[in-house]
Design an enzyme around this catalytic site. Sequence first.
Site, short mmCIF file in Angstrom:
data_model
loop_
_atom_site.label_atom_id
_atom_site.label_comp_id
_atom_site.label_asym_id
_atom_site.label_seq_id
_atom_site.Cartn_x
_atom_site.Cartn_y
_atom_site.Cartn_z
N ASP A 29 0.85 -1.20 0.00
CA ASP A 29 0.00 0.00 0.00
C ASP A 29 0.88 1.25 0.00
O ASP A 29 1.90 1.31 0.69
CB ASP A 29 -0.90 -0.02 1.25
CG ASP A 29 -2.05 0.97 1.15
OD1 ASP A 29 -3.21 0.54 1.03
OD2 ASP A 29 -1.78 2.19 1.18
N ASN A 86 -12.88 -3.03 2.73
CA ASN A 86 -13.75 -1.89 2.94
C ASN A 86 -14.77 -1.83 1.81
O ASN A 86 -14.40 -1.90 0.64
CB ASN A 86 -12.93 -0.61 3.01
CG ASN A 86 -11.94 -0.62 4.16
OD1 ASN A 86 -12.22 -1.22 5.20
ND2 ASN A 86 -10.80 0.02 3.99
N VAL A 95 -10.95 3.39 -3.10
CA VAL A 95 -10.62 2.99 -4.47
C VAL A 95 -11.66 1.95 -4.92
O VAL A 95 -11.73 0.86 -4.35
CB VAL A 95 -9.20 2.39 -4.58
CG1 VAL A 95 -8.92 1.90 -5.99
CG2 VAL A 95 -8.15 3.43 -4.15
N HIS A 99 -10.37 -4.89 -3.23
CA HIS A 99 -9.03 -5.22 -2.73
C HIS A 99 -9.13 -5.70 -1.29
O HIS A 99 -9.96 -5.23 -0.52
CB HIS A 99 -8.09 -4.02 -2.84
CG HIS A 99 -8.67 -2.75 -2.33
ND1 HIS A 99 -9.58 -2.00 -3.05
CD2 HIS A 99 -8.51 -2.10 -1.16
CE1 HIS A 99 -9.93 -0.93 -2.35
NE2 HIS A 99 -9.30 -0.99 -1.19
N HIS A 101 -7.09 -5.85 2.17
CA HIS A 101 -5.94 -5.33 2.91
C HIS A 101 -5.38 -6.44 3.80
O HIS A 101 -6.13 -7.14 4.48
CB HIS A 101 -6.37 -4.20 3.86
CG HIS A 101 -6.87 -2.95 3.19
ND1 HIS A 101 -6.09 -1.83 3.03
CD2 HIS A 101 -8.08 -2.64 2.66
CE1 HIS A 101 -6.80 -0.87 2.44
NE2 HIS A 101 -8.01 -1.34 2.20
P1 5GP Z 1 -9.65 1.53 0.53
O1 5GP Z 1 -9.64 2.81 1.34
O2 5GP Z 1 -10.40 1.70 -0.76
O3 5GP Z 1 -10.07 0.31 1.31
O4 5GP Z 1 -8.14 1.24 0.19
C1 5GP Z 1 -7.48 1.83 -0.88
C2 5GP Z 1 -6.01 1.75 -0.56
O5 5GP Z 1 -5.28 1.99 -1.75
C3 5GP Z 1 -5.54 2.78 0.47
O6 5GP Z 1 -4.99 2.11 1.60
C4 5GP Z 1 -4.50 3.60 -0.30
O7 5GP Z 1 -3.41 3.99 0.50
C5 5GP Z 1 -4.11 2.67 -1.42
N1 5GP Z 1 -3.66 3.34 -2.62
C6 5GP Z 1 -4.27 4.39 -3.22
N2 5GP Z 1 -3.58 4.75 -4.33
C7 5GP Z 1 -2.52 3.89 -4.42
C8 5GP Z 1 -1.45 3.77 -5.37
O8 5GP Z 1 -1.33 4.51 -6.36
N3 5GP Z 1 -0.55 2.78 -5.13
C9 5GP Z 1 -0.65 1.94 -4.06
N4 5GP Z 1 0.30 1.00 -3.93
N5 5GP Z 1 -1.65 2.03 -3.15
C10 5GP Z 1 -2.58 2.99 -3.35
#
Ligand code: 5GP
Length: 113
Positions: A29, A86, A95, A99, A101
């Site tokens: 991440d 999430n 996003v 995914h 985590h």
């Molecule tokens: P969510 O909040 O949707 O459950 O998790 C999305 C995750 O994607 C976040 O933890 C965020 O830090 C990660 N993330 C967002 N943009 C990027 C990126 O460009 N590269 C990587 N490796 N992680 C990303």
Amino acid sequence: MKTLFEKIYDGEIPAEIHYRDELCCAFTDISPQAPVHILVVPRKPIPRVADAGKDDLEILGHLLLTAASVAKKLEIDETGYRIAINNGPDGGETVPHLHVHILGGRQMKWPPG
Ligand code: 5GP
């Protein structure tokens, strides 16, 4: 148009990749919330669990088995780790490409914030 995570899967956006196969990939991440913070992402751009269907059963299972395998590879399997998905605004999703985590390397709290 490709999602952010499709671009990472396809190598168009750089990421620290830990695992990749024809169904998914796992990468660090960009904003880690724990010493180990990995995302396991399906190649198929399912937006979120709520949008998955019966056709996605194999992918959903594969994501969890891959998460366990990556956690073992990164040597957090014995100390433990948290797996989180999430879903939607109140779930903290930012996003819209499904995914998983993997968070480890420190003690997790419960309930989560
Ligand atoms: P969510 O909040 O949707 O459950 O998790 C999305 C995750 O994607 C976040 O933890 C965020 O830090 C990660 N993330 C967002 N943009 C990027 C990126 O460009 N590269 C990587 N490796 N992680 C990303």
